[in-house]
Design a protein around this motif. Sequence first.
Motif, PDB file in Angstrom:
ATOM      1  N   PHE A 131       0.841  -1.205   0.000  1.00 37.82           N
ATOM      2  CA  PHE A 131       0.000   0.000   0.000  1.00 37.82           C
ATOM      3  C   PHE A 131       0.880   1.260   0.000  1.00 37.82           C
ATOM      4  O   PHE A 131       0.878   2.030   0.972  1.00 37.82           O
ATOM      5  CB  PHE A 131      -0.944  -0.038   1.197  1.00 37.82           C
ATOM      6  N   PRO A 132       1.616   1.493  -1.084  1.00 37.10           N
ATOM      7  CA  PRO A 132       2.559   2.616  -1.102  1.00 37.10           C
ATOM      8  C   PRO A 132       1.908   3.991  -1.003  1.00 37.10           C
ATOM      9  O   PRO A 132       2.538   4.936  -0.517  1.00 37.10           O
ATOM     10  CB  PRO A 132       3.288   2.443  -2.443  1.00 37.10           C
ATOM     11  N   SER A 133       0.655   4.120  -1.438  1.00 34.40           N
ATOM     12  CA  SER A 133      -0.001   5.431  -1.315  1.00 34.40           C
ATOM     13  C   SER A 133      -0.170   5.831   0.142  1.00 34.40           C
ATOM     14  O   SER A 133      -0.206   7.021   0.468  1.00 34.40           O
ATOM     15  CB  SER A 133      -1.366   5.407  -2.002  1.00 34.40           C
ATOM     16  N   LEU A 134      -0.266   4.836   1.024  1.00 36.33           N
ATOM     17  CA  LEU A 134      -0.476   5.107   2.447  1.00 36.33           C
ATOM     18  C   LEU A 134       0.787   4.920   3.272  1.00 36.33           C
ATOM     19  O   LEU A 134       0.932   5.551   4.327  1.00 36.33           O
ATOM     20  CB  LEU A 134      -1.578   4.185   2.992  1.00 36.33           C
ATOM     21  N   ALA A 135       1.708   4.073   2.826  1.00 33.47           N
ATOM     22  CA  ALA A 135       2.843   3.699   3.677  1.00 33.47           C
ATOM     23  C   ALA A 135       4.195   3.891   2.999  1.00 33.47           C
ATOM     24  O   ALA A 135       5.182   3.277   3.389  1.00 33.47           O
ATOM     25  CB  ALA A 135       2.690   2.250   4.127  1.00 33.47           C
ATOM     26  N   ALA A 136       4.243   4.754   2.005  1.00 36.97           N
ATOM     27  CA  ALA A 136       5.498   5.137   1.351  1.00 36.97           C
ATOM     28  C   ALA A 136       5.352   6.603   0.958  1.00 36.97           C
ATOM     29  O   ALA A 136       4.243   7.146   1.013  1.00 36.97           O
ATOM     30  CB  ALA A 136       5.764   4.249   0.140  1.00 36.97           C
ATOM     31  N   PRO A 137       6.425   7.262   0.571  1.00 34.94           N
ATOM     32  CA  PRO A 137       6.293   8.662   0.142  1.00 34.94           C
ATOM     33  C   PRO A 137       5.279   8.786  -0.997  1.00 34.94           C
ATOM     34  O   PRO A 137       5.407   8.133  -2.027  1.00 34.94           O
ATOM     35  CB  PRO A 137       7.714   9.023  -0.309  1.00 34.94           C
ATOM     36  N   GLU A 138       4.254   9.586  -0.779  1.00 41.09           N
ATOM     37  CA  GLU A 138       3.162   9.744  -1.742  1.00 41.09           C
ATOM     38  C   GLU A 138       3.468  10.917  -2.671  1.00 41.09           C
ATOM     39  O   GLU A 138       3.434  12.082  -2.264  1.00 41.09           O
ATOM     40  CB  GLU A 138       1.845   9.980  -0.994  1.00 41.09           C
TER      41      GLU A 138
END
Length: 430
Positions: free
Chosen positions: A237-244
């Motif tokens: 879930f990169p939108s929530l848990a990585a630089p967006e």
Amino acid sequence: MTAPRKLGFDTLQIHAGAKPDPATGARQVPIYQTTAYVFRDADHAAKLFNLQEVGYIYSRLTNPTVSALAERVAALEGGAGAICCSSGHAAQIMALFPLMGPGCNVVASTRLYGGTIQQFSNTIRKFGWSAKFVDTDDLAALEAAVDDNTRAIFVESIANPGGYITDLDAVAAVADKVGLPLIVDNTTATPYLTRPIEHGATLVVHSATKYLTGNGTVTGGIVVDSGKFDWSASGKFPSLAAPEPAYHGLNFHAALGGMAFTFHSIAVGLRDLGMTMNPQGAHYTLMGIETLSLRMERHVANAKKVAAWLEADPRVDFVTYAGLASSPWHDRMARICPKGAGALFTFAVKGGYDACVKLVDGLELFSHVANLGDTRSLIIHPASTTHRQLPPEKLAGAGAAPNVVRLSIGIEDADDLIADLDQALAKATA
């Protein structure tokens, strides 16, 4: 120090999210019919845009009337936060938006509203997403449908149209095992009959158009976030848990913890998709929710009486209401929906498709509309309307066979509803 008293449902449905207006003392939540909000100074504006301070920027993102509704529904569902949007269908896209990406899929129940099946089968493919439909009573098949690209499991608590009750506890156990969020559409049950977060749901979606407003005046949707899912655990879930990249590189989960989904849905989802609820619609829904428990009690009582009468009628092949002792979902109702099975169900008319059409045309009190959850009793023939886009093999699986009509039982006198059905069945099966 004494812990604050936990307020009951009937109190929360009136008071949650609502305080006297600080400027005027108005007791009811005002309709803030404004597009934008004046910043105190440049520093205040910067803090709002950096999510360092909570406040109002622009009504596509947040609005005081809409925020009051979000807070109330979150409180009723036991969630950490909520986002209001323009329709129930918008709420479904908003729920998936931070989770999905091109090539990703959602595993969904076969027992869903026809419009949702259409949205998931065709429309979301334009985003590069896809859906796999599984009978969620088959837990092994449900787990087997999950692959490396699956990002969520989606079900309805009480399914439209047939009133099927999902075993939320069992489905949540599968979702937890495979490390995925469980999204539950709770439109038909409302938080009065079941609170999916208590059964393991990550996100809850509503069409506020239905029982929450309760009178057929609003089109709106709501997504409630449990605040309990670990978005950083899997790397999916990169939108929530990585630089967006859509919000100057902010890692929402690292910065906002349990409120990551809620803030992302406002700061990115509503900002870029624009699926905004209007403040007047939010106001109507707030007023509707004030009587939610009272209405749902009558809806359920009437539905039980009408369903029992239909089940005993020789002109009827079967009734799908889970509140009947004969229902295969009756025992599940006691665990998932202990206050009742709702007021939505189907029944099959002897005489098939043509008899269903005659029945619909012969009713006088029931309104023939493509809606549910109204104070008025409603009827529709799904195979020729809401589910007509489905191929024949999927109609039966969705509970919308050609010989079936769907009832949404209102809060009128139940004996009057039975009399109306009686005279219309006489015409339909003559």
